[in-house]
Design an enzyme around this catalytic site. Sequence first.
Site, PDB file in Angstrom:
ATOM      1  N   ASP A  82       0.814  -1.226   0.000  1.00 29.47           N
ATOM      2  CA  ASP A  82       0.000   0.000   0.000  1.00 29.47           C
ATOM      3  C   ASP A  82       0.847   1.276   0.000  1.00 29.47           C
ATOM      4  O   ASP A  82       0.314   2.370  -0.152  1.00 29.47           O
ATOM      5  CB  ASP A  82      -0.914   0.011   1.235  1.00 29.47           C
ATOM      6  N   THR A  83       2.154   1.119   0.184  1.00 28.89           N
ATOM      7  CA  THR A  83       2.999   2.318   0.279  1.00 28.89           C
ATOM      8  C   THR A  83       4.010   2.335  -0.865  1.00 28.89           C
ATOM      9  O   THR A  83       3.990   1.479  -1.740  1.00 28.89           O
ATOM     10  CB  THR A  83       3.791   2.309   1.614  1.00 28.89           C
ATOM     11  N   HIS A  85       7.004   1.702  -0.453  1.00 29.86           N
ATOM     12  CA  HIS A  85       8.147   0.847  -0.069  1.00 29.86           C
ATOM     13  C   HIS A  85       8.618   0.008  -1.246  1.00 29.86           C
ATOM     14  O   HIS A  85       9.799  -0.208  -1.452  1.00 29.86           O
ATOM     15  CB  HIS A  85       7.720  -0.108   1.072  1.00 29.86           C
TER      16      HIS A  85
END
Length: 104
Positions: A82-83, A85
Amino acid sequence: MGSLTNTEGLRFAVVVARFNEIVTNLLLQGALEAFERYSVKAENITVVSVPGSFEIPVAAQKLGKSGKYDAILCIGAVIRGDTTHYDAVANSAASGVLNAGLSA
Ligand SMILES: Nc1c(NC[C@H](O)[C@H](O)[C@H](O)CO)[nH]c(=O)[nH]c1=O
Ligand SMILES: CC(=O)[C@@H](O)COP(=O)(O)O
């Protein structure tokens, strides 16, 4: 003349990330089975485990600079969440492995 099938005396290192090990363990198993199919002796294979793909380049560069290996296989699995990253880890691992190869 080099050969892709004559592995006599060749030494390999495998750097494998533990993050997403449900994937990387299977990839490692496949790599070891391939080595066996090409008659690479177990004593000529070194497996190094790292926490995640972000750390693969660190190990790959150290192994490459050692001069002990004819090839170094890097195994990681970076899965988008979701990020951002994913981008940081994937881009860092990819460029890091490239640099490790260039500096070996
Ligand atoms: N999210 C994933 C990671 N993240 C962990 C990093 O690789 C690193 O180990 C941590 O940030 C500590 O420095 N690693 C993967 O291999 N795959 C992922 O999807
Ligand atoms: C590449 C990662 O860090 C990722 O798998 C983790 O998921 P998230 O981006 O939701 O933290």
